[in-house]
Design a protein around this motif. Sequence first.
Motif, PDB file in Angstrom:
ATOM      1  N   VAL A 207      99.729  26.248 -56.893  1.00 29.27           N
ATOM      2  CA  VAL A 207     100.629  27.580 -56.177  1.00 29.27           C
ATOM      3  C   VAL A 207     102.341  26.822 -56.292  1.00 29.27           C
ATOM      4  N   ASP A 208     102.737  26.138 -55.456  1.00 33.87           N
ATOM      5  CA  ASP A 208     103.335  25.411 -55.375  1.00 33.87           C
ATOM      6  C   ASP A 208     104.002  24.743 -56.681  1.00 33.87           C
ATOM      7  N   ILE A 209     102.616  24.033 -56.766  1.00 36.61           N
ATOM      8  CA  ILE A 209     102.831  23.352 -58.218  1.00 36.61           C
ATOM      9  C   ILE A 209     103.540  23.614 -59.304  1.00 36.61           C
ATOM     10  N   SER A 210     102.200  25.433 -59.577  1.00 36.02           N
ATOM     11  CA  SER A 210     102.575  26.055 -60.873  1.00 36.02           C
ATOM     12  C   SER A 210     104.413  26.558 -60.668  1.00 36.02           C
ATOM     13  N   ASN A 211     104.716  27.515 -59.710  1.00 32.89           N
ATOM     14  CA  ASN A 211     105.678  27.912 -59.293  1.00 32.89           C
ATOM     15  C   ASN A 211     106.556  26.973 -59.459  1.00 32.89           C
ATOM     16  N   GLU A 212     106.679  26.112 -59.410  1.00 34.44           N
ATOM     17  CA  GLU A 212     108.247  24.955 -59.300  1.00 34.44           C
ATOM     18  C   GLU A 212     108.027  24.051 -60.939  1.00 34.44           C
ATOM     19  N   MET A 213     107.039  24.032 -61.372  1.00 38.50           N
ATOM     20  CA  MET A 213     107.243  23.752 -62.798  1.00 38.50           C
ATOM     21  C   MET A 213     107.254  24.944 -63.593  1.00 38.50           C
ATOM     22  N   GLY A 214     107.148  25.562 -63.902  1.00 39.41           N
ATOM     23  CA  GLY A 214     106.765  27.231 -64.680  1.00 39.41           C
ATOM     24  C   GLY A 214     105.096  26.945 -65.321  1.00 39.41           C
ATOM     25  N   PHE A 215     104.296  27.053 -65.196  1.00 36.82           N
ATOM     26  CA  PHE A 215     103.447  25.885 -65.679  1.00 36.82           C
ATOM     27  C   PHE A 215     102.363  27.154 -64.738  1.00 36.82           C
ATOM     28  N   LYS A 216     101.491  27.831 -65.455  1.00 41.33           N
ATOM     29  CA  LYS A 216      99.815  28.697 -65.534  1.00 41.33           C
ATOM     30  C   LYS A 216      99.578  28.283 -64.419  1.00 41.33           C
ATOM     31  N   LYS A 217      98.626  28.620 -63.621  1.00 40.43           N
ATOM     32  CA  LYS A 217      98.180  28.216 -61.964  1.00 40.43           C
ATOM     33  C   LYS A 217      96.800  27.516 -62.896  1.00 40.43           C
ATOM     34  N   SER A 218      96.034  27.892 -64.451  1.00 39.44           N
ATOM     35  CA  SER A 218      95.189  27.675 -64.845  1.00 39.44           C
ATOM     36  C   SER A 218      95.638  26.336 -65.106  1.00 39.44           C
ATOM     37  N   SER A 219      96.427  25.768 -66.091  1.00 35.63           N
ATOM     38  CA  SER A 219      96.934  24.706 -66.538  1.00 35.63           C
ATOM     39  C   SER A 219      97.357  23.652 -65.433  1.00 35.63           C
ATOM     40  N   VAL A 220      98.442  24.264 -63.980  1.00 35.73           N
ATOM     41  CA  VAL A 220      98.145  23.171 -62.889  1.00 35.73           C
ATOM     42  C   VAL A 220      96.324  23.106 -62.103  1.00 35.73           C
ATOM     43  N   SER A 221      95.697  23.282 -62.476  1.00 36.01           N
ATOM     44  CA  SER A 221      94.257  23.014 -61.587  1.00 36.01           C
ATOM     45  C   SER A 221      94.136  22.251 -62.673  1.00 36.01           C
ATOM     46  N   VAL A 222      93.859  22.262 -64.013  1.00 38.53           N
ATOM     47  CA  VAL A 222      92.851  21.557 -65.008  1.00 38.53           C
ATOM     48  C   VAL A 222      94.089  19.964 -64.973  1.00 38.53           C
ATOM     49  N   ALA A 223      95.352  20.134 -64.230  1.00 39.77           N
ATOM     50  CA  ALA A 223      95.792  18.616 -64.298  1.00 39.77           C
ATOM     51  C   ALA A 223      95.373  18.498 -63.102  1.00 39.77           C
ATOM     52  N   MET A 224      95.751  18.830 -61.413  1.00 41.46           N
ATOM     53  CA  MET A 224      94.946  18.706 -60.366  1.00 41.46           C
ATOM     54  C   MET A 224      93.913  17.965 -60.382  1.00 41.46           C
ATOM     55  N   LYS A 225      92.529  18.566 -61.417  1.00 40.60           N
ATOM     56  CA  LYS A 225      91.233  17.711 -61.654  1.00 40.60           C
ATOM     57  C   LYS A 225      91.615  16.884 -61.776  1.00 40.60           C
ATOM     58  N   ASN A 226      92.120  16.678 -63.155  1.00 32.77           N
ATOM     59  CA  ASN A 226      92.912  14.961 -63.691  1.00 32.77           C
ATOM     60  C   ASN A 226      92.991  13.873 -63.049  1.00 32.77           C
ATOM     61  N   LEU A 227      94.172  14.637 -61.921  1.00 29.82           N
ATOM     62  CA  LEU A 227      94.647  13.693 -61.447  1.00 29.82           C
ATOM     63  C   LEU A 227      93.501  13.785 -59.844  1.00 29.82           C
TER      64      LEU A 227
END
Length: 123
Positions: free
Chosen positions: A27-47
Amino acid sequence: MEIHESAEDYLETILVLTEKIGNVRSVDISNEMGFKKSSVSVAMKNLRSTGHIVVDENGYIKLTPTGKEVADMIYERHKFFSSWLISLGVNKETALEDACRIEHVISKESFSAMKEFLNSKNN
């Protein structure tokens, strides 16, 4: 292993947020980057799958040594290019945007040569 620009941005954001707030969640990453939480979740899974981050039982995201190495490299370039462009008279907003683009495409060799050249001019 080649890492995509978006992954580099996520790693850099995790680094900066860790320095700023300590424990980082999606959620912190989502807020900082202005991305949807679902997009951040996918990116975190990939990382996670590439070994750049780990997520603990509380949902806190930590950079692995490999992830930190990439994040440090990108963040160093970002600070270097943004401050250099600002010192040349580029307005701050433009300098930050341009630094974000340049940091991903410049080779290690060219970046090292630029740093060395500018450091020699400042000494």
